[in-house]
Design a protein around this motif. Structure first.
Motif, PDB file in Angstrom:
ATOM      1  N   GLY A 142     -24.249  43.370 -30.486  1.00  0.00           N
ATOM      2  CA  GLY A 142     -24.310  41.949 -30.472  1.00  0.00           C
ATOM      3  C   GLY A 142     -24.975  41.443 -29.601  1.00  0.00           C
ATOM      4  O   GLY A 142     -25.599  40.440 -29.734  1.00  0.00           O
ATOM      5  N   ALA A 143     -24.926  41.955 -28.582  1.00  0.00           N
ATOM      6  CA  ALA A 143     -25.581  41.579 -26.962  1.00  0.00           C
ATOM      7  C   ALA A 143     -27.328  41.369 -27.176  1.00  0.00           C
ATOM      8  O   ALA A 143     -27.791  40.596 -26.723  1.00  0.00           O
ATOM      9  CB  ALA A 143     -25.440  42.599 -25.940  1.00  0.00           C
ATOM     10  N   TYR A 144     -27.763  42.374 -28.382  1.00  0.00           N
ATOM     11  CA  TYR A 144     -28.937  42.325 -28.356  1.00  0.00           C
ATOM     12  C   TYR A 144     -29.400  40.935 -29.293  1.00  0.00           C
ATOM     13  O   TYR A 144     -30.625  40.399 -28.961  1.00  0.00           O
ATOM     14  CB  TYR A 144     -29.582  43.688 -29.180  1.00  0.00           C
ATOM     15  CG  TYR A 144     -29.625  44.643 -28.196  1.00  0.00           C
ATOM     16  CD1 TYR A 144     -30.289  44.997 -27.303  1.00  0.00           C
ATOM     17  CD2 TYR A 144     -28.809  45.956 -28.803  1.00  0.00           C
ATOM     18  CE1 TYR A 144     -30.316  46.116 -26.642  1.00  0.00           C
ATOM     19  CE2 TYR A 144     -29.030  47.146 -28.136  1.00  0.00           C
ATOM     20  CZ  TYR A 144     -29.720  47.207 -26.968  1.00  0.00           C
ATOM     21  OH  TYR A 144     -29.555  48.394 -26.451  1.00  0.00           O
ATOM     22  N   PHE A 198     -24.416  41.030 -20.985  1.00  0.00           N
ATOM     23  CA  PHE A 198     -25.310  40.108 -21.473  1.00  0.00           C
ATOM     24  C   PHE A 198     -25.348  38.908 -20.641  1.00  0.00           C
ATOM     25  O   PHE A 198     -26.284  38.359 -20.532  1.00  0.00           O
ATOM     26  CB  PHE A 198     -24.769  39.689 -22.898  1.00  0.00           C
ATOM     27  CG  PHE A 198     -25.308  38.514 -23.576  1.00  0.00           C
ATOM     28  CD1 PHE A 198     -26.497  38.214 -23.595  1.00  0.00           C
ATOM     29  CD2 PHE A 198     -24.609  37.226 -23.558  1.00  0.00           C
ATOM     30  CE1 PHE A 198     -27.267  37.038 -24.234  1.00  0.00           C
ATOM     31  CE2 PHE A 198     -25.084  35.833 -23.864  1.00  0.00           C
ATOM     32  CZ  PHE A 198     -26.303  36.054 -24.203  1.00  0.00           C
ATOM     33  N   LEU A 199     -24.137  38.500 -20.025  1.00  0.00           N
ATOM     34  CA  LEU A 199     -23.912  37.371 -19.367  1.00  0.00           C
ATOM     35  C   LEU A 199     -24.762  37.388 -17.966  1.00  0.00           C
ATOM     36  O   LEU A 199     -25.201  36.506 -17.590  1.00  0.00           O
ATOM     37  CB  LEU A 199     -22.540  37.024 -19.037  1.00  0.00           C
ATOM     38  CG  LEU A 199     -21.657  36.761 -20.281  1.00  0.00           C
ATOM     39  CD1 LEU A 199     -20.021  36.553 -20.072  1.00  0.00           C
ATOM     40  CD2 LEU A 199     -22.138  35.612 -20.895  1.00  0.00           C
ATOM     41  N   PHE A 200     -24.840  38.612 -17.701  1.00  0.00           N
ATOM     42  CA  PHE A 200     -25.273  39.116 -16.320  1.00  0.00           C
ATOM     43  C   PHE A 200     -26.971  39.196 -16.763  1.00  0.00           C
ATOM     44  O   PHE A 200     -27.669  38.537 -15.794  1.00  0.00           O
ATOM     45  CB  PHE A 200     -25.200  40.374 -15.903  1.00  0.00           C
ATOM     46  CG  PHE A 200     -26.039  41.294 -14.993  1.00  0.00           C
ATOM     47  CD1 PHE A 200     -25.972  40.983 -13.736  1.00  0.00           C
ATOM     48  CD2 PHE A 200     -27.445  42.025 -15.407  1.00  0.00           C
ATOM     49  CE1 PHE A 200     -26.694  41.836 -12.560  1.00  0.00           C
ATOM     50  CE2 PHE A 200     -28.101  42.470 -14.548  1.00  0.00           C
ATOM     51  CZ  PHE A 200     -27.791  42.643 -13.155  1.00  0.00           C
ATOM     52  N   ALA A 201     -27.517  39.610 -17.731  1.00  0.00           N
ATOM     53  CA  ALA A 201     -29.089  39.622 -18.094  1.00  0.00           C
ATOM     54  C   ALA A 201     -29.193  38.072 -18.540  1.00  0.00           C
ATOM     55  O   ALA A 201     -30.507  37.843 -18.334  1.00  0.00           O
ATOM     56  CB  ALA A 201     -29.126  40.481 -19.426  1.00  0.00           C
ATOM     57  N   LEU A 204     -27.958  49.265 -20.251  1.00  0.00           N
ATOM     58  CA  LEU A 204     -27.887  48.073 -21.080  1.00  0.00           C
ATOM     59  C   LEU A 204     -28.712  46.901 -20.402  1.00  0.00           C
ATOM     60  O   LEU A 204     -29.276  45.894 -20.951  1.00  0.00           O
ATOM     61  CB  LEU A 204     -26.750  47.889 -21.741  1.00  0.00           C
ATOM     62  CG  LEU A 204     -26.483  46.720 -22.797  1.00  0.00           C
ATOM     63  CD1 LEU A 204     -27.455  46.844 -23.912  1.00  0.00           C
ATOM     64  CD2 LEU A 204     -25.066  46.383 -23.430  1.00  0.00           C
ATOM     65  N   ALA A 205     -28.376  46.609 -19.099  1.00  0.00           N
ATOM     66  CA  ALA A 205     -28.837  45.593 -18.570  1.00  0.00           C
ATOM     67  C   ALA A 205     -30.413  45.470 -18.227  1.00  0.00           C
ATOM     68  O   ALA A 205     -30.908  44.508 -18.364  1.00  0.00           O
ATOM     69  CB  ALA A 205     -28.001  45.226 -17.125  1.00  0.00           C
TER      70      ALA A 205
END
Length: 521
Positions: free
Chosen positions: A194-196, A43-46, A135-136
């Motif tokens: 939760g990342a979504y 998530f932090l990457f995206a 995921l990314a």
């Protein structure tokens, strides 16, 4: 003029403080939800890639190129010409970032492969890390449209700042934090990860920020219908200044992306540790450095247009003193209180004590460059207000190259901490190069009384460090409950502030030294 700058600086700092506090709340939510897991890394990457482009299109190169030209047009007192200029810039910029956002969504697998090379290699070899790459790619499709909204938000904020309405743009980031927090709580139960939910919070937050600023533009009489104006002389001037400035003003962001690329080859958690430490570094940097830079650029642009060299130099000196008085002790405090801060702010849920320890080490490394990062925020506008793009670009490229060398040298023995230290060293080098050039051009040179001021600030910070370490050395931070930690931290910070305040007063630092001799007389 310094009195007006102080008032504007207080306004921006107050709004920025609210935004940063909510930003910390947001990061606490992220830490509680994801910790330093693989999902957190992704998530932090995206979120980092569209934020990097935001710094280029909105807050970084564009703002530095747009505001000086807008100031020139505004000085002509021709409202029709001013509106036409704004319409053509908004139409051209909006069209470019709209198509950039579309390309980003479509090409998200390619972007994930480029900036997450380690994950992509695992994906090709059917390794467990390949799930991060997949995921990314999905998260980037959600977060990338944020670029379109936030760029136009930055454009509107630049106009309002030039008109002297600093509070609106400074408050706007609060809405992004609220959106992410709300989505984390309300959407997470309905999604598989939760990342979504966090990614949708970024998307919604971008749109909310833009629509929040539009009524203020309308009230100022500057909400105009966008028009394509690629060949318009004003637009040509902005893009001529902007294109090379993509490197000059955004070196730190490019370095952070390069850090992410290298960190994708390191152990799981490296990106998260760097992120959490960077977030704490961003608190004083945004509260002091970016706030001062926000108010100094329009002022320096007006000084340049009116050819007032003395006022130009005085205003840089004012900014330098403010940054020194706030930045040096803040840097020292982050270094000696890195672990307590991580424990109090983040340690809960998925964010463990071990995670706090790992992130605190990279925070110490980052904090060594805080003063340098802040100085870049005031020295770079000194060039851009004079429409001198080449100098910051040249030093930006040098700094970026040096950062890569430091990364390769320091990442091998120190891992992710080496990446943070390399960023700090290269940021400091950038500030030194910019100052040397300003001094060589006789635009701004630190005078003897300012050097003495700097020495007093440095000594007072050292006294604060000794007193705080003596008090906090035996505090059982890890074993204590949350409420005890908060109590210990508040007392420790209070002792540090009191020690620093008394020390600078004893050494003769007075308020008029932050206003300037001319105003004092």
């Amino acid at each position: 003029m310094p009195k007006k700058l102080i008032k504007a600086g207080v306004i921006v700092s107050s709004m920025t403080l609210l935004s940063r506090v909510l930003g910390l709340v947001r990061d606490v939510v992220v830490a509680n939800l994801l910790g330093a897991s693989a999902a957190a890394d992704v998530f932090l990457f995206a979120n980092k890639i569209p934020n990097f482009l935001r710094r280029l299109f909105a807050e970084g190169a564009f703002a530095q190129a747009f505001i000086p030209v807008l100031t020139e047009v505004q000085a002509e007192n021709d409202n029709v010409k001013l509106k036409d200029f704004i319409a053509k810039v908004s139409g051209t910029l909006g069209a470019i970032v709209f198509f950039t956002a579309i390309v980003g969504v479509i090409a998200s697998p390619v972007l994930a492969a480029i900036f997450g090379t380690g994950w992509f290699i695992d994906y090709l070899n059917d390794q467990p890390g390949g799930e991060k790459y997949e995921l990314a790619s999905l998260l980037l499709k959600i977060t990338f449209p944020y670029l379109f909204f936030i760029t136009l938000t930055g454009f509107a904020g630049a106009i309002l700042n030039t008109m002297g309405k600093f509070a609106v743009a400074a408050f706007t980031p609060v809405l992004l934090n609220v959106s992410i927090i709300a989505c984390a709580y309300f959407l997470t139960p309905y999604l598989s990860l939760g990342a979504y939910a966090l990614a949708w919070g970024v998307f919604i937050g971008g749109a909310v920020q833009l629509f929040f600023q539009l009524p203020f533009l309308y009230r100022a009489g500057l909400l105009v219908r966008p028009k394509w104006g690629w060949a318009d002389p004003g637009v040509v001037k902005v893009r001529t200044l902007m294109i090379p400035a993509l490197f000059g003003v955004s070196v730190s962001q490019i370095n952070l992306l390069l850090d992410t690329l290298i960190a994708s080859f390191l152990e799981t958690g490296s990106i998260s540790w760097l992120y959490y430490s960077d977030r704490l570094l961003e608190f004083p940097l945004g509260l002091f450095g970016i706030a001062i830079a926000t108010v100094i650029l329009p002022t320096l642009s007006r000084n340049h247009v009116s050819n007032d060299k003395h006022a130009f130099s005085q205003n840089i000196d004012w900014a330098f003193r403010i940054i020194a008085m706030l930045g040096i002790p803040a840097s020292a405090a982050l270094i000696i209180l890195a672990m307590p801060l991580m424990l109090v702010i983040f340690e809960r849920g998925a964010f463990s004590v071990d995670t706090a320890y790992m992130a605190s080490i990279s925070l110490m490394a980052y904090a060594t460059g805080l003063f340098g990062f802040m100085l870049v925020k005031i020295f770079a506008p000194a060039f851009y207000s004079r429409q001198d793009i080449k100098t910051p670009v040249k030093y930006g490229i040098i700094t970026m190259a040096v950062n890569m060398v430091f990364n390769l040298i320091l990442a091998i023995p120190f891992g992710y901490v080496g990446l943070a230290l390399a960023t700090a060293l290269s940021g400091t080098l950038n500030a030194v190069l910019l100052y040397r050039r300003l001094s060589f051009l006789d635009v701004y040179t630190i005078q003897k009384d300012t050097w003495w001021f700097l020495a007093k600030i440095a000594f007072s910070s050292l006294v604060m460090v000794v007193v705080v370490l003596a008090y906090s050395l035996d505090i059982p931070w890890i074993e204590s409950a949350f409420t005890q930690r908060v109590e210990y931290l508040c007392i420790t910070i209070g002792i540090g502030l009191a020690t620093y305040g008394v020390s600078i007063l004893v050494l003769g630092v007075r308020p008029h030294q932050l206003i300037g001799k001319e105003v004092k007389k």
